[in-house]
Design a protein around this motif. Structure first.
Motif, PDB file in Angstrom:
ATOM      1  N   LYS A  96      64.390  -4.256  89.288  1.00 22.56           N
ATOM      2  CA  LYS A  96      63.893  -4.986  88.122  1.00 22.56           C
ATOM      3  C   LYS A  96      64.921  -4.858  87.004  1.00 22.56           C
ATOM      4  CE  LYS A  96      60.581  -7.147  85.790  1.00 22.56           C
ATOM      5  NZ  LYS A  96      60.098  -8.497  86.144  1.00 22.56           N
ATOM      6  N   ALA A  97      65.869  -5.804  86.964  1.00 26.66           N
ATOM      7  CA  ALA A  97      66.974  -5.708  86.006  1.00 26.66           C
ATOM      8  C   ALA A  97      66.505  -5.981  84.572  1.00 26.66           C
ATOM      9  CB  ALA A  97      68.075  -6.684  86.398  1.00 26.66           C
ATOM     10  N   ASN A  98      65.615  -6.954  84.393  1.00 23.09           N
ATOM     11  CA  ASN A  98      65.143  -7.310  83.048  1.00 23.09           C
ATOM     12  C   ASN A  98      63.853  -6.554  82.717  1.00 23.09           C
ATOM     13  OD1 ASN A  98      63.795  -8.720  85.060  1.00 23.09           O
ATOM     14  ND2 ASN A  98      63.248 -10.420  83.706  1.00 23.09           N
ATOM     15  N   PHE A  99      63.906  -5.225  82.838  1.00 19.95           N
ATOM     16  CA  PHE A  99      62.712  -4.419  82.624  1.00 19.95           C
ATOM     17  C   PHE A  99      62.370  -4.283  81.143  1.00 19.95           C
ATOM     18  CE2 PHE A  99      66.352  -1.511  82.841  1.00 19.95           C
ATOM     19  CZ  PHE A  99      66.202  -0.768  81.675  1.00 19.95           C
ATOM     20  N   GLU A 100      61.092  -4.037  80.906  1.00 22.56           N
ATOM     21  CA  GLU A 100      60.600  -3.791  79.550  1.00 22.56           C
ATOM     22  C   GLU A 100      60.485  -2.287  79.343  1.00 22.56           C
ATOM     23  OE1 GLU A 100      56.591  -4.749  76.888  1.00 22.56           O
ATOM     24  OE2 GLU A 100      57.012  -5.897  78.727  1.00 22.56           O
ATOM     25  N   LYS A 101      60.827  -1.825  78.162  1.00 26.95           N
ATOM     26  CA  LYS A 101      60.847  -0.391  77.881  1.00 26.95           C
ATOM     27  C   LYS A 101      59.473   0.242  78.102  1.00 26.95           C
ATOM     28  CE  LYS A 101      62.452   2.909  74.366  1.00 26.95           C
ATOM     29  NZ  LYS A 101      61.317   3.814  74.379  1.00 26.95           N
ATOM     30  N   ASP A 102      59.488   1.364  78.830  1.00 23.30           N
ATOM     31  CA  ASP A 102      58.302   2.185  79.098  1.00 23.30           C
ATOM     32  C   ASP A 102      57.234   1.499  79.948  1.00 23.30           C
ATOM     33  OD1 ASP A 102      59.301   4.408  77.769  1.00 23.30           O
ATOM     34  OD2 ASP A 102      58.472   3.800  75.840  1.00 23.30           O
ATOM     35  N   VAL A 103      57.552   0.362  80.532  1.00 25.55           N
ATOM     36  CA  VAL A 103      56.639  -0.252  81.501  1.00 25.55           C
ATOM     37  C   VAL A 103      56.984   0.302  82.881  1.00 25.55           C
ATOM     38  CG1 VAL A 103      55.946  -2.394  82.645  1.00 25.55           C
ATOM     39  CG2 VAL A 103      56.298  -2.354  80.177  1.00 25.55           C
ATOM     40  N   VAL A 104      55.973   0.749  83.603  1.00 28.90           N
ATOM     41  CA  VAL A 104      56.174   1.301  84.949  1.00 28.90           C
ATOM     42  C   VAL A 104      56.068   0.161  85.955  1.00 28.90           C
ATOM     43  CG1 VAL A 104      55.336   2.939  86.679  1.00 28.90           C
ATOM     44  CG2 VAL A 104      55.192   3.510  84.237  1.00 28.90           C
ATOM     45  N   LEU A 131      44.074   5.736  85.244  1.00 30.66           N
ATOM     46  CA  LEU A 131      43.416   6.845  84.557  1.00 30.66           C
ATOM     47  C   LEU A 131      44.251   7.347  83.381  1.00 30.66           C
ATOM     48  CD1 LEU A 131      41.866   9.091  87.366  1.00 30.66           C
ATOM     49  CD2 LEU A 131      40.644   7.899  85.535  1.00 30.66           C
ATOM     50  N   ALA A 132      45.571   7.372  83.565  1.00 30.30           N
ATOM     51  CA  ALA A 132      46.466   7.852  82.511  1.00 30.30           C
ATOM     52  C   ALA A 132      46.639   6.826  81.398  1.00 30.30           C
ATOM     53  CB  ALA A 132      47.831   8.204  83.107  1.00 30.30           C
ATOM     54  N   GLY A 133      46.276   5.581  81.665  1.00 29.40           N
ATOM     55  CA  GLY A 133      46.379   4.545  80.636  1.00 29.40           C
ATOM     56  C   GLY A 133      47.792   4.069  80.403  1.00 29.40           C
ATOM     57  N   LEU A 134      48.667   4.189  81.389  1.00 25.82           N
ATOM     58  CA  LEU A 134      50.046   3.737  81.241  1.00 25.82           C
ATOM     59  C   LEU A 134      50.159   2.256  81.586  1.00 25.82           C
ATOM     60  CD1 LEU A 134      52.126   6.700  82.746  1.00 25.82           C
ATOM     61  CD2 LEU A 134      51.629   6.207  80.350  1.00 25.82           C
ATOM     62  N   LEU A 172      55.952  11.216  85.444  1.00 27.42           N
ATOM     63  CA  LEU A 172      55.367  10.376  84.394  1.00 27.42           C
ATOM     64  C   LEU A 172      54.419  11.182  83.509  1.00 27.42           C
ATOM     65  CD1 LEU A 172      54.633   7.059  86.345  1.00 27.42           C
ATOM     66  CD2 LEU A 172      56.578   7.602  84.880  1.00 27.42           C
ATOM     67  N   ALA A 173      53.700  12.137  84.096  1.00 32.74           N
ATOM     68  CA  ALA A 173      52.805  12.989  83.296  1.00 32.74           C
ATOM     69  C   ALA A 173      53.600  13.793  82.281  1.00 32.74           C
ATOM     70  CB  ALA A 173      52.020  13.917  84.214  1.00 32.74           C
ATOM     71  N   THR A 174      54.765  14.274  82.688  1.00 28.90           N
ATOM     72  CA  THR A 174      55.615  15.052  81.779  1.00 28.90           C
ATOM     73  C   THR A 174      56.217  14.169  80.695  1.00 28.90           C
ATOM     74  OG1 THR A 174      56.174  16.583  83.578  1.00 28.90           O
ATOM     75  CG2 THR A 174      57.628  16.575  81.660  1.00 28.90           C
ATOM     76  N   ARG A 175      56.721  13.010  81.082  1.00 32.27           N
ATOM     77  CA  ARG A 175      57.384  12.116  80.126  1.00 32.27           C
ATOM     78  C   ARG A 175      56.430  11.601  79.056  1.00 32.27           C
ATOM     79  NH1 ARG A 175      61.617   8.052  83.202  1.00 32.27           N
ATOM     80  NH2 ARG A 175      62.690   9.631  84.457  1.00 32.27           N
ATOM     81  N   TYR A 176      55.202  11.250  79.469  1.00 33.37           N
ATOM     82  CA  TYR A 176      54.280  10.585  78.552  1.00 33.37           C
ATOM     83  C   TYR A 176      53.072  11.449  78.187  1.00 33.37           C
ATOM     84  CZ  TYR A 176      57.119   6.614  79.933  1.00 33.37           C
ATOM     85  OH  TYR A 176      58.184   5.776  80.177  1.00 33.37           O
ATOM     86  N   ASP A 177      53.159  12.757  78.499  1.00 35.71           N
ATOM     87  CA  ASP A 177      52.118  13.709  78.136  1.00 35.71           C
ATOM     88  C   ASP A 177      50.750  13.237  78.639  1.00 35.71           C
ATOM     89  OD1 ASP A 177      51.004  15.983  77.067  1.00 35.71           O
ATOM     90  OD2 ASP A 177      50.782  15.147  75.048  1.00 35.71           O
ATOM     91  N   LYS A 178      50.653  13.024  79.948  1.00 35.24           N
ATOM     92  CA  LYS A 178      49.438  12.505  80.565  1.00 35.24           C
ATOM     93  C   LYS A 178      48.956  13.421  81.696  1.00 35.24           C
ATOM     94  CE  LYS A 178      49.266   8.620  78.196  1.00 35.24           C
ATOM     95  NZ  LYS A 178      48.123   8.250  77.320  1.00 35.24           N
ATOM     96  N   ASP A 179      48.868  14.709  81.432  1.00 35.28           N
ATOM     97  CA  ASP A 179      48.446  15.660  82.455  1.00 35.28           C
ATOM     98  C   ASP A 179      46.928  15.614  82.615  1.00 35.28           C
ATOM     99  OD1 ASP A 179      48.142  17.682  84.263  1.00 35.28           O
ATOM    100  OD2 ASP A 179      48.780  19.300  82.920  1.00 35.28           O
ATOM    101  N   LEU A 180      46.455  15.077  83.739  1.00 32.71           N
ATOM    102  CA  LEU A 180      45.013  14.987  83.976  1.00 32.71           C
ATOM    103  C   LEU A 180      44.389  16.351  84.255  1.00 32.71           C
ATOM    104  CD1 LEU A 180      44.766  11.809  86.278  1.00 32.71           C
ATOM    105  CD2 LEU A 180      44.688  11.937  83.785  1.00 32.71           C
TER     106      LEU A 180
END
Length: 423
Positions: A96-104, A131-134, A172-180
Motif C-alpha cells: 500500500k504505497a499511498n497509505f494514510e498515517k496511522d491507518v492499519v 475492540l481496540a478502536g483502531l 500495535l498495543a504498544t504503539r497506540y497504548d491499547k493493551d486489553l
C-alpha cells in the motif's frame, strides 16, 4: 481452504529455504537486467560477490574498494555513495504505497457467507482491531499476497510491515497504548497465556484436521465461493475439483501439517475427543461470566472467539461433532461467541451477505447516482414551476371571464327592470 498459514511447524531444512527465498526472488528480479553480465548475475543469484572468479590483479583492485577506507580503488564519492546505497536497499517496501498515517492495512482471507474469515488468526486480528478502536482497512488481494515471513494475516502501518497475529497485536498495543490486558493480575495473565496456547497450538489443529479430511464438507459448511475467494472466472465446479486435489494439498498442505504437528497420527474420533476436552476446559473457566476475566473482553476473549467461531458458524446441514458437543454441553461458550459478535461486528450481516471486506467503512454515494438524483431534482422543480404557471394562467383567464360577464349581466338586469316599469 486451510487457514493456518502462520505459526506452522517447520520441517527439517524448511527454515533455511525460507531465509533463502527473498534472495532467490531478488535474483529472479535482477536476472533480466544482468543477463549480459554473467559475473553480476552470478553475484545476484548467489547472494555474494564473485571474487573467486576474478584474476589476482582484479582481486587486489577490488579489495580496497570493498573495504571502503584507505584503499586506492575507493574515492570519496564512492565512500559517500556506499552508505546511501545500503540505506536505499534497506528501505522497507509495502504493497500500500499511498497509505494514510496511522491507518492499519490488514491483509487476510476473503469473506464467507457464514463468518468474516475462515482463518482464526485473521479473525483474531480483526476482532482485536475493533475492540481496540483502531482505524483499519482490509486490502482485497484475492489470496495472492503473503508477508515476508510467508504468512497471513499481516498488516502494514505507516510504511512498515508487521507479520504474525500475536506480534501484530503486541506491536500495535504498544504503539497506540491499547493493551486489553492492562487490568489483569499476573495470575490472570498466566492463565490467559496457557489458554491461548491451548487454543492456537491444539484446538486449532483439531479443526484443521477435520477440514483437511473433509474438504467438500468444509466448502459446503462455510458456503465458500471459490470464484469470489480467488478472483477467478473459472466455473466453481472446476475450482472445487482443483481445490480438493491441488489447492489444499500444495498451497496449505493441511493434512501434512497436521501429521507433522503430531495430531494427525490419531484416528478422527480420537482427535475429536481431544477437541471436546479443550472445549470443556474453556467452558469451566468461563463459567457464568460474560467474558473470561469479568465484564470486559481481553486478548483471551479475542482468541477464543476467533477459534470457537470456526466451530459454531458452520452450516447446520453439515454434521460436525465439535459443533454439536459445544451446543449441547457448553452453551456458555455459544453465548460468549454471540456476545463478542454483537459487540465487535454490528455489520456481521452486511459482511456475510455482501462479502464486503470493508463493510465498517462508510461508502460514498456513487457520482453517477448523485448526478442522476440532481437531474431528477431539477426536473421536478421545473415541472412544479410549469404547473404553477399553468394554474396562474387559468386563474387569470377565469378572472377575465368573470369581469367580462359582469357588465353584460348588469345591462340585462336594467333592461328587465325597464320592461317591468313600462307594463
Amino acid at each position: 481452504m486451510a487457514t493456518e498459514t502462520e505459526n506452522k511447524p517447520v520441517v527439517a531444512g524448511e527454515e533455511e529455504k525460507k531465509v533463502e527465498a527473498p534472495a532467490v526472488e531478488a535474483a529472479a528480479a535482477a536476472a533480466p537486467a544482468a543477463a549480459d553480465k554473467p559475473a553480476e548475475a552470478a553475484a545476484a543469484a548467489g547472494g555474494g560477490d564473485t571474487a573467486a572468479d576474478k584474476k589476482p590483479e582484479e582481486k587486489a583492485d577490488a579489495a580496497p574498494a570493498a573495504g571502503g577506507e584507505g584503499g586506492d580503488g575507493a574515492t570519496s564519492s564512492d565512500a559517500a555513495a556506499a552508505p546511501a546505497k545500503k540505506e536505499k536497499e534497506m528501505k522497507p517496501t509495502v504493497h500500500k504505497a499511498n497509505f494514510e498515517k496511522d491507518v492499519v492495512y490488514l491483509y487476510q482471507f476473503t469473506r464467507t457467507p457464514m463468518l468474516p474469515s475462515i482463518s482464526p488468526f485473521c479473525l483474531k486480528v480483526e476482532t482485536w482491531l475493533r475492540l481496540a478502536g483502531l482505524k483499519y482497512e482490509n486490502i482485497d488481494h484475492k489470496l495472492k499476497l503473503r508477508s515476508k515471513k510467508g504468512q497471513l494475516p499481516f498488516v502494514e502501518v505507516n510504511g512498515e510491515e508487521i507479520a504474525d497475529s500475536t506480534i501484530i497485536m503486541q506491536e500495535l498495543a504498544t504503539r497506540y497504548d491499547k493493551d486489553l490486558d492492562a487490568a489483569l493480575t499476573q495470575e490472570q495473565r498466566n492463565i490467559a497465556h496457557a489458554m491461548i496456547s491451548m487454543l492456537e497450538n491444539h484446538l486449532v489443529w483439531v479443526v484443521l484436521s477435520w477440514r483437511s479430511k473433509n474438504t467438500e464438507q468444509m466448502l459446503k459448511g462455510y458456503k465458500i465461493n471459490l470464484q469470489h475467494a480467488l478472483g477467478s472466472r473459472l466455473p466453481n465446479a472446476l475450482l472445487n475439483f482443483f481445490f480438493k486435489f491441488q489447492f489444499s494439498r500444495k498451497c496449505f498442505q493441511g493434512a501434512k501439517k497436521v501429521k507433522a504437528q503430531g495430531l494427525g497420527v490419531h484416528k478422527p474420533e480420537e482427535i475429536e475427543e481431544f477437541g471436546r476436552k479443550d472445549l470443556k476446559v474453556l467452558s469451566e473457566l468461563l463459567a457464568d461470566k460474560p467474558f473470561f476475566f469479568g465484564d470486559e473482553p481481553t486478548t483471551l476473549d479475542c482468541v477464543a472467539f476467533s477459534v470457537l467461531a470456526q466451530i459454531h458458524f458452520i452450516l447446520d446441514e453439515v454434521k460436525y461433532g465439535l459443533k454439536e458437543f459445544m451446543q449441547e454441553n457448553c452453551p456458555n461458550l455459544v453465548g460468549h461467541v454471540s456476545r463478542i459478535k454483537e459487540r465487535c461486528f454490528p455489520d456481521w450481516e452486511d459482511i456475510c451477505t455482501k462479502l464486503d471486506l470493508n463493510a465498517h467503512i462508510p461508502k460514498p454515494e456513487p457520482e453517477t447516482k448523485e448526478n442522476k438524483e440532481g437531474a431528477d431534482t431539477e426536473k421536478t422543480a421545473e415541472q412544479d414551476k410549469n404547473e404553477s404557471e399553468k394554474e396562474l394562467e387559468k386563474d387569470n383567464s377565469n378572472e377575465k371571464s368573470e369581469k367580462k360577464e359582469e357588465p353584460e349581466k348588469v345591462v340585462e338586469e336594467n333592461k328587465e327592470k325597464e320592461e317591468a316599469a313600462a307594463k
